[in-house]
Scaffold this motif. Structure first.
Motif, short mmCIF file in Angstrom:
data_model
loop_
_atom_site.label_atom_id
_atom_site.label_comp_id
_atom_site.label_asym_id
_atom_site.label_seq_id
_atom_site.Cartn_x
_atom_site.Cartn_y
_atom_site.Cartn_z
N GLU A 68 10.75 -12.33 -7.06
CA GLU A 68 11.86 -11.44 -6.76
C GLU A 68 11.61 -10.65 -5.47
O GLU A 68 12.53 -10.39 -4.71
CB GLU A 68 12.13 -10.47 -7.92
N LYS A 69 10.33 -10.27 -5.23
CA LYS A 69 9.99 -9.55 -4.00
C LYS A 69 10.26 -10.43 -2.79
O LYS A 69 10.79 -9.98 -1.78
CB LYS A 69 8.53 -9.11 -4.01
N GLU A 70 9.91 -11.72 -2.90
CA GLU A 70 10.15 -12.64 -1.79
C GLU A 70 11.64 -12.74 -1.47
O GLU A 70 12.03 -12.96 -0.34
CB GLU A 70 9.60 -14.03 -2.13
N LYS A 71 12.48 -12.57 -2.47
CA LYS A 71 13.93 -12.62 -2.28
C LYS A 71 14.51 -11.25 -1.92
O LYS A 71 15.71 -11.11 -1.73
CB LYS A 71 14.61 -13.12 -3.56
N CYS A 111 13.41 -3.47 -7.32
CA CYS A 111 13.81 -2.06 -7.30
C CYS A 111 12.53 -1.23 -7.35
O CYS A 111 11.89 -1.15 -8.40
CB CYS A 111 14.70 -1.75 -8.50
N LEU A 112 12.15 -0.65 -6.23
CA LEU A 112 10.92 0.12 -6.12
C LEU A 112 11.25 1.55 -5.71
O LEU A 112 12.21 1.79 -4.99
CB LEU A 112 9.98 -0.52 -5.09
N GLU A 168 0.80 -1.23 0.00
CA GLU A 168 0.00 0.00 0.00
C GLU A 168 0.84 1.28 0.00
O GLU A 168 0.36 2.34 0.39
CB GLU A 168 -0.99 0.02 1.17
N VAL A 169 2.09 1.20 -0.42
CA VAL A 169 2.93 2.39 -0.54
C VAL A 169 2.64 3.02 -1.90
O VAL A 169 2.37 2.33 -2.87
CB VAL A 169 4.43 1.99 -0.44
N VAL A 170 2.70 4.36 -1.96
CA VAL A 170 2.51 5.05 -3.23
C VAL A 170 3.85 5.08 -3.94
O VAL A 170 4.86 5.52 -3.39
CB VAL A 170 1.98 6.49 -3.00
N TYR A 171 3.85 4.61 -5.20
CA TYR A 171 5.08 4.52 -5.97
C TYR A 171 5.03 5.44 -7.18
O TYR A 171 3.97 5.73 -7.71
CB TYR A 171 5.31 3.09 -6.49
N ARG A 172 6.23 5.87 -7.62
CA ARG A 172 6.39 6.52 -8.91
C ARG A 172 6.96 5.47 -9.84
O ARG A 172 7.97 4.85 -9.53
CB ARG A 172 7.36 7.70 -8.83
N ILE A 173 6.30 5.28 -10.97
CA ILE A 173 6.71 4.28 -11.95
C ILE A 173 6.87 5.04 -13.26
O ILE A 173 5.98 5.79 -13.64
CB ILE A 173 5.65 3.17 -12.08
N TYR A 186 15.68 -1.38 -15.97
CA TYR A 186 15.65 -2.50 -15.04
C TYR A 186 15.77 -2.02 -13.60
O TYR A 186 15.58 -2.78 -12.67
CB TYR A 186 16.76 -3.50 -15.37
N GLY A 187 16.06 -0.73 -13.41
CA GLY A 187 16.13 -0.16 -12.07
C GLY A 187 14.78 0.23 -11.52
O GLY A 187 14.68 0.78 -10.43
#
Length: 185
Positions: free
Chosen positions: A169-172, A176-177, A58-63, A116-117
């Motif tokens: 990848e998140k579990e590991k 990159c967020l 539930e964090v607001v991200y910039r993508i 990829y970042g």
């Protein structure tokens, strides 16, 4: 190095920012594009700000994938010239069947280029592509896999595969967020 998607569309004026945001909302991206985003005139970094239920925090991200719209004209490969050996022996090259336009009817191409970042930008690009394939009568070409997608359902299947890869990848702890306000994007 980047992850690129090419979308070939017949009418860029059919790309509605509001409809695309609503479509992305159904995929788990709740937010909005940069207010300056006009699909027929925008070029460059395309920020999307919002929550991504996809990562479950539930964090607001910039993508921010890169967005470029260009006119599309099919240019078949030139005919092959005879090799030196063929010229010396008087042989003719094999008869070449004329190439057909793989994106017949397309007038424009959209390039979505993702760093990829920014792990979520690839997933967002697939979401934008699924919308454009359905909403703009488009075709998606993914050069990474050399695959062409003709329906939103096919693109959504690629989205689901990408989502599953990102979940692993998140579990590991390797995503990159960029939370909104983070200037490293």
């Amino acid at each position: 190095m980047s992850f690129d998607l090419h979308i070939y569309i017949k009418d860029p004026s059919r790309f509605s920012v509001a409809d695309c945001e609503a479509y992305l909302d159904t995929l788990g991206f709740h937010g909005h594009f940069d207010p300056d985003f006009h699909p027929e005139a925008f070029e460059g970094c395309l920020p999307f700000v919002g929550t991504a239920d996809l990562v479950g925090d539930e964090v607001v991200y910039r993508i921010a994938p890169e967005y470029y719209l260009d006119e599309y004209t099919f240019e078949p490969a030139p005919p092959r010239k005879p090799t030196l050996w063929e010229r010396l022996t008087g042989k003719r090259p094999a008869e070449v069947i004329p190439e057909e336009d793989p994106f017949a009817g397309a007038t424009h191409s959209i390039l979505l280029s993702c760093s990829y970042g920014d792990s979520l930008s690839i997933l967002l690009a697939y979401g934008i592509a699924a919308y454009a394939v359905g909403g703009c009568d488009g075709v998606l070409y993914d050069p990474q896999d050399d695959k062409t997608y003709h329906t939103p359902a096919a693109v959504e299947k690629a989205f689901a595969i990408c989502f599953e890869d990102l979940r692993k990848e998140k579990e590991k702890g390797r995503l990159c967020l960029h939370p909104d306000g983070d200037e490293t994007l």
